[in-house]
Scaffold this motif. Sequence first.
Motif, PDB file in Angstrom:
ATOM      1  N   UNK A  74     -28.230  28.987  52.356  1.00 15.80           N
ATOM      2  CA  UNK A  74     -28.823  30.281  52.058  1.00 15.80           C
ATOM      3  C   UNK A  74     -29.513  30.306  50.705  1.00 15.80           C
ATOM      4  N   UNK A  75     -28.903  29.666  49.709  1.00 20.92           N
ATOM      5  CA  UNK A  75     -29.525  29.591  48.380  1.00 20.92           C
ATOM      6  C   UNK A  75     -30.876  28.885  48.468  1.00 20.92           C
ATOM      7  N   UNK A  76     -30.912  27.778  49.189  1.00 20.45           N
ATOM      8  CA  UNK A  76     -32.169  27.058  49.352  1.00 20.45           C
ATOM      9  C   UNK A  76     -33.215  27.896  50.062  1.00 20.45           C
ATOM     10  N   UNK A  77     -32.782  28.633  51.093  1.00 21.23           N
ATOM     11  CA  UNK A  77     -33.720  29.452  51.863  1.00 21.23           C
ATOM     12  C   UNK A  77     -34.307  30.578  51.015  1.00 21.23           C
ATOM     13  N   UNK A  78     -33.449  31.311  50.322  1.00 26.31           N
ATOM     14  CA  UNK A  78     -33.928  32.430  49.506  1.00 26.31           C
ATOM     15  C   UNK A  78     -34.765  31.935  48.325  1.00 26.31           C
ATOM     16  N   UNK A  79     -34.345  30.843  47.709  1.00 28.66           N
ATOM     17  CA  UNK A  79     -35.103  30.315  46.571  1.00 28.66           C
ATOM     18  C   UNK A  79     -36.507  29.915  46.996  1.00 28.66           C
ATOM     19  N   UNK A  80     -36.622  29.208  48.117  1.00 30.78           N
ATOM     20  CA  UNK A  80     -37.929  28.780  48.591  1.00 30.78           C
ATOM     21  C   UNK A  80     -38.790  29.985  48.956  1.00 30.78           C
ATOM     22  N   UNK A  81     -38.198  30.927  49.684  1.00 35.04           N
ATOM     23  CA  UNK A  81     -38.956  32.097  50.115  1.00 35.04           C
ATOM     24  C   UNK A  81     -39.474  32.904  48.925  1.00 35.04           C
ATOM     25  N   UNK A  82     -38.622  33.155  47.957  1.00 36.99           N
ATOM     26  CA  UNK A  82     -39.022  33.967  46.809  1.00 36.99           C
ATOM     27  C   UNK A  82     -40.063  33.259  45.951  1.00 36.99           C
ATOM     28  N   UNK A  83     -39.909  31.948  45.806  1.00 33.00           N
ATOM     29  CA  UNK A  83     -40.910  31.212  45.039  1.00 33.00           C
ATOM     30  C   UNK A  83     -42.276  31.245  45.712  1.00 33.00           C
ATOM     31  N   UNK A  84     -42.286  31.058  47.030  1.00 30.00           N
ATOM     32  CA  UNK A  84     -43.550  31.076  47.767  1.00 30.00           C
ATOM     33  C   UNK A  84     -44.182  32.463  47.713  1.00 30.00           C
ATOM     34  N   UNK A  85     -43.361  33.508  47.892  1.00 28.74           N
ATOM     35  CA  UNK A  85     -43.883  34.876  47.925  1.00 28.74           C
ATOM     36  C   UNK A  85     -44.360  35.323  46.544  1.00 28.74           C
ATOM     37  N   UNK A  86     -43.577  35.041  45.515  1.00 27.67           N
ATOM     38  CA  UNK A  86     -43.861  35.612  44.190  1.00 27.67           C
ATOM     39  C   UNK A  86     -44.784  34.753  43.327  1.00 27.67           C
ATOM     40  N   UNK A  87     -44.795  33.459  43.561  1.00 29.53           N
ATOM     41  CA  UNK A  87     -45.638  32.602  42.725  1.00 29.53           C
ATOM     42  C   UNK A  87     -46.804  31.999  43.493  1.00 29.53           C
ATOM     43  N   UNK A  88     -46.732  32.022  44.823  1.00 37.22           N
ATOM     44  CA  UNK A  88     -47.825  31.491  45.631  1.00 37.22           C
ATOM     45  C   UNK A  88     -47.871  29.981  45.732  1.00 37.22           C
ATOM     46  N   UNK A  89     -46.786  29.300  45.393  1.00 34.66           N
ATOM     47  CA  UNK A  89     -46.774  27.842  45.502  1.00 34.66           C
ATOM     48  C   UNK A  89     -46.794  27.432  46.968  1.00 34.66           C
ATOM     49  N   UNK A  90     -47.243  26.228  47.291  1.00 38.01           N
ATOM     50  CA  UNK A  90     -47.251  25.772  48.686  1.00 38.01           C
ATOM     51  C   UNK A  90     -45.830  25.759  49.268  1.00 38.01           C
ATOM     52  N   UNK A  91     -45.742  25.986  50.554  1.00 38.03           N
ATOM     53  CA  UNK A  91     -44.432  26.055  51.205  1.00 38.03           C
ATOM     54  C   UNK A  91     -43.646  24.742  51.059  1.00 38.03           C
TER      55      UNK A  91
END
Length: 320
Positions: A74-91
């Motif tokens: 879950x930590x990995x999932x939320x961290x990836x999702x928030x980074x992609x959404x808020x910073x726009x980095x590639x998935x």
Amino acid sequence: MGRASPGGVATSRGRATAAAAAALAAAALLPLALGGYAVHVLTVALYYAILASSWNLIAGYTGLFSLAHHVFAGIGAYASALLVIRTGIPIPLGIACGGALAGAAGYTLGALTLRLRTLYLALATWAFAESIRLVVSMEYGLTRGDLGLAVPKLFRAVSPTPYYEVFLGCTAAAVAGLALLLRSRIGYRLRAIRDDEGAARAAGVNTVRWKRFVFGLSSGIAGLAGALYGHYIGLLSPAAMRFDEMALIIIMVILGGQRTLAGPIAGAVVIEVASEALRTYGQLRMVVFALVVLAVMRLYPAGLMGIVRAAIISRGRDRS
């Protein structure tokens, strides 16, 4: 009893590698013969196979009973999702960052708890897991809590087949990496810690260091799987961090066979397919699975892979 010759061991490993390659090739072709729903079920099963295999590393091969493995996903999932959404980095970069953060969290938790004995370690990791779940549930402004966080998908395709192939490749890579690790000196150290930590320490093994290492590694693998899964389903919620998820992982490992590489995969596929078949029964599924695990532990502790191994040995004796 004589020791196995190096040539015999090499031949056995060669056969196992060939069988694994053939199984992987057959699995890659399954979407051609299955419908979209069946492919989705198998994709979810592969996600759990990665979680079960990485938990088997820490529990089966090292003897550390962690109850927080599902939360690292879950930590990995939320961290990836928030980074992609808020910073726009590639998935893909977000997935890598999610796995790294989960690994760091696991390493830190290990540093704080791994001097505890088995029961207290289990309680400490369970408390950590519940704390993280509650934080995710309450931080509505960041995670949207129980309403769920919409996550960008990895592929634009509606079909689950591309995700299945990616998960299949990740599962194969994870199992191959674990196989190489367990055959190395590190693997021998981990087994020594599991069998007798005091004797391992007396032999010069830095037990705390290697327990921290395996805790961080297994958590990182779980985080990568969770991040990839989040970008597959497209919606995250704290429900994925409930203890039911951890119970499923444990059931998969025990049913398939602890301390084997193929066991967690077999257990994950069987349990996920059965779970879909029993979906209309709700939480009664967990009761059924628990009864099955109790029966397996009582009648055949080696699990499904132990049964397969015994059948192969029996067949070989019959031929001779």
